[in-house]
Write an enzyme that holds these catalytic residues in place. Structure first.
Site, PDB file in Angstrom:
ATOM      1  N   ASN A  66       0.882  -1.172   0.000  1.00 31.47           N
ATOM      2  CA  ASN A  66       0.000   0.000   0.000  1.00 31.47           C
ATOM      3  C   ASN A  66       0.922   1.224   0.000  1.00 31.47           C
ATOM      4  O   ASN A  66       1.425   1.635   1.051  1.00 31.47           O
ATOM      5  CB  ASN A  66      -0.895  -0.036   1.242  1.00 31.47           C
ATOM      6  CG  ASN A  66      -1.900   1.095   1.263  1.00 31.47           C
ATOM      7  OD1 ASN A  66      -1.833   2.013   0.433  1.00 31.47           O
ATOM      8  ND2 ASN A  66      -2.826   1.039   2.203  1.00 31.47           N
ATOM      9  N   ARG A  96     -12.080  16.332   6.935  1.00 32.03           N
ATOM     10  CA  ARG A  96     -12.816  16.698   5.711  1.00 32.03           C
ATOM     11  C   ARG A  96     -14.256  17.064   6.047  1.00 32.03           C
ATOM     12  O   ARG A  96     -14.870  16.453   6.924  1.00 32.03           O
ATOM     13  CB  ARG A  96     -12.835  15.529   4.722  1.00 32.03           C
ATOM     14  CG  ARG A  96     -11.486  15.151   4.193  1.00 32.03           C
ATOM     15  CD  ARG A  96     -11.642  14.147   3.040  1.00 32.03           C
ATOM     16  NE  ARG A  96     -10.368  13.550   2.703  1.00 32.03           N
ATOM     17  CZ  ARG A  96     -10.125  12.234   2.713  1.00 32.03           C
ATOM     18  NH1 ARG A  96     -11.073  11.381   3.032  1.00 32.03           N
ATOM     19  NH2 ARG A  96      -8.937  11.796   2.386  1.00 32.03           N
ATOM     20  N   GLU A 104      -8.044  -4.930   4.662  1.00 35.85           N
ATOM     21  CA  GLU A 104      -7.864  -4.677   3.233  1.00 35.85           C
ATOM     22  C   GLU A 104      -6.685  -5.468   2.676  1.00 35.85           C
ATOM     23  O   GLU A 104      -6.741  -5.971   1.558  1.00 35.85           O
ATOM     24  CB  GLU A 104      -7.660  -3.168   3.007  1.00 35.85           C
ATOM     25  CG  GLU A 104      -8.944  -2.386   3.206  1.00 35.85           C
ATOM     26  CD  GLU A 104      -8.719  -0.939   3.594  1.00 35.85           C
ATOM     27  OE1 GLU A 104      -8.085  -0.714   4.649  1.00 35.85           O
ATOM     28  OE2 GLU A 104      -9.170  -0.048   2.869  1.00 35.85           O
TER      29      GLU A 104
END
Ligand code: ADP
Length: 410
Positions: A7, A240, A383
Site C-alpha cells: 500500500n 474533511r 484490506e
C-alpha cells in the site's frame, strides 16, 4: 505461495508478506516519512520488531528497502525474493475501467497513469510501487486492487451528478466511491457470519476511519456510496467537511479564498477538527466532550447525526436492510459513537445490545440484540488480506499475461 501486499502512498509504504492460501502474515511493516531526512522503517516479524532510521528519497527507494529487508539474514523472513509468487498493490483510482482486481500489464499501467488525473495524490505513488517491483523483479506477476472497483456496480441514477451532462462526457465527473476493498471485505464477512450467500444480503457498511464512507450493498453489490468524485463527499471526517452546499465555495471565492486554500480548508481543516477546533481524533473528542467541552460535543453530534442520515437514506435505497456493519478505526473501537449513531435507528428496526457493544472493541461481533430487525456487526476491516486473496487467485498459476483482463470480484 507467498504474496506481498503493498500500500504505497506519497509519504509511506505499508507492506504485508502472506503465506497463501492460509493468509498467515509472515512479516509486515511500514516505511514512514518518505522524502524527509528522518524516514523510518518499522518491520515486524514473528514477535520481533526491527526499526531503522534512514533517509528514503521516494517510493522506489522505500520499495527497495522493503525488499532488501525481507531477505536480510538477521531480520528477513525469506531466503530469496524468488519465493514470492505475486505482489498485490492497493490502487486508489481505477476510473470507469476496472470492475475488479487485475494482473498488471502495460495497458493496466497506462490506465492507472491516465486516472492519476482523477487521483493526483494517490495513483502516482501506487504506480511508483508497481514500477519499483517491475524494475527489481521483472518476471514477478503483480496485481492491482482498486479502491473504486467494488463501486463499479453503482447504477447511473446514483452516480450521475445533476450537472450538465457534458461535464460527465468531457471530464468524467461522476460518483466513483472509495474504500471499496474495505466495504467489499466487511460485506462478505457479514454474509459469512449470517450464514448467507455473499450475493444474498442487503447491508449498509460504515467505514469510519480517518476517512469515512458509507455504502449501500444490495444483494452483495455496491449500489450507492457516500464518497463521490473525490473522497471529500459524504459524511464529515477527521479533517474533511463531507457534504455541503457547493455555493459556499463560490461565496468564499468571492471573499478572496484561492482554489488551493479552499482545497486545504475543506480537506485538511474541516470535519471533526474544524468544528471542535481541538482534534480530529475521536478518542480526544470523546474525552473533551465528557469534560464539558461544548465544541467537541458538537463535532461528535454532527458526525453521528450525519452518519445516521446516510444510514436512513440507504435504508430507503435498499428497501430491506439485513445488517449494518461498523468498521475502520472509529467503527471498530468507539463504543460511545456506535451507541450514539444507533440511538434513534430504532425507528428503522435497530436494537443495540448495550452490553455487547461495550464488550466489542477491535474484535468481530454482533452488537445488536438477538431480535433486532436489522443486525448490527462490528467487523475489523482487513484490506491487505483481501488484496492478498485477489492476488493469490490471479497469480497462483504463475501466469503473467493478462490478455483477457481476468478480474476477480469475490
Ligand atoms: P485510516 O482511515 O487512516 O486507516 P483508521 O481506520 O486507523 O484510519 O482510523 C483512525 C481513527 O480512528 C482515529 O483518528 C481515531 O479517530 C479513531 N480511533 C482509533 N482508535 C480509537 C479508539 N480506541 N476509540 C475511538 N476512536 C478511535
Amino acid at each position: 505461495m507467498k504474496v506481498l501486499v503493498i500500500n504505497a502512498g506519497s509519504s509511506s509504504v505499508k507492506y504485508h508478506l502472506y503465506n497463501m492460501p492460509e493468509a498467515e502474515v509472515l512479516a509486515r511493516g511500514v516505511v514512514e516519512r518518505i522524502g524527509e531526512k528522518n524516514s523510518e522503517l518499522s518491520h515486524f516479524f514473528g514477535d520481533k520488531t526491527y526499526t531503522e532510521q534512514t533517509h528514503v528519497k521516494d517510493v522506489a527507494e522505500a520499495m527497495e528497502l522493503v525488499l532488501d529487508t525481507l531477505v536480510r539474514e538477521d531480520v528477513g523472513v525469506v531466503k530469496s525474493l524468488s519465493e514470492i509468487g505475486g505482489v498485490g498493490h492497493r490502487v486508489v483510482h481505477g476510473g470507469e475501467e476496472f470492475t475488479g482486481s487485475v494482473v498488471v500489464d502495460e495497458a493496466v499501467i497506462a490506465s492507472i497513469e491516465k486516472f492519476a488525473d482523477l487521483a493526483p495524490l494517490h495513483n502516482p505513488p501506487n504506480l511508483a510501487g508497481i514500477g519499483a517491483v517491475q524494475h527489481r523483479l521483472p518476471d514477478l506477476p503483480q496485481v492491482a486492487c482498486f479502491d473504486t472497483a467494488f463501486h463499479s456496480t453503482i447504477p447511473e441514477v446514483a452516480y450521475m451528478y445533476a450537472l450538465p451532462y457534458e461535464l460527465y462526457e468531457k471530464y468524467h465527473i461522476r460518483r466513483y466511491g472509495f474504500h471499496g476493498i474495505s466495504h467489499r471485505y466487511v460485506a462478505r464477512r457479514a454474509a459469512a457470519i449470517m450464514d448467507k450467500d455473499k450475493y444474498g444480503i442487503n447491508v449498509i457498511t460504515c467505514h469510519l476511519g480517518n476517512g469515512c464512507s458509507i455504502t449501500a450493498v444490495k444483494q452483495g453489490r455496491s449500489v450507492d456510496t457516500s464518497m463521490g468524485f473525490t473522497p471529500l463527499e459524504g459524511v464529515p471526517m477527521g479533517t474533511r467537511s463531507g457534504d455541503l452546499d457547493p455555493a459556499i465555495l463560490f461565496y468564499l471565492g468571492d471573499k478572496g479564498y484561492g482554489v488551493n486554500e479552499l482545497n486545504t480548508l475543506f480537506n485538511k481543516k474541516s470535519g471533526l477538527l474544524g468544528i471542535s477546533g481541538a482534534s480530529n481524533d475521536v478518542r480526544n473528542l470523546v474525552k473533551l466532550a465528557k469534560e464539558g467541552n461544548d465544541r467537541a460535543k458538537l463535532a461528535i453530534d454532527v458526525f453521528c447525526y450525519r452518519i445516521k442520515k446516510y444510514i436512513g437514506a440507504y435504508a430507503a435505497v435498499l428497501g430491506q436492510v439485513d445488517a449494518i456493519v461498523f468498521t475502520g478505526g472509529i467503527g471498530e473501537n468507539s463504543v460511545f459513537l456506535r451507541s450514539q449513531i444507533c440511538e434513534d435507528l430504532k425507528q428503522i428496526g435497530v436494537e443495540l445490545d448495550q452490553a455487547a457493544n461495550e464488550a466489542t472493541v477491535a474484535n468481530e461481533d454482533q452488537i445488536s440484540t438477538s431480535d433486532s430487525g436489522i443486525k448490527v456487526f462490528v467487523i475489523p476491516t482487513n484490506e491487505q488480506a483481501a488484496i492478498a486473496n485477489d492476488t493469490y487467485k490471479l497469480t497462483k498459476s504463475g501466469r503473467r499475461e493478462n490478455r483477457n483482463r481476468t478480474t476477480v470480484m469475490s
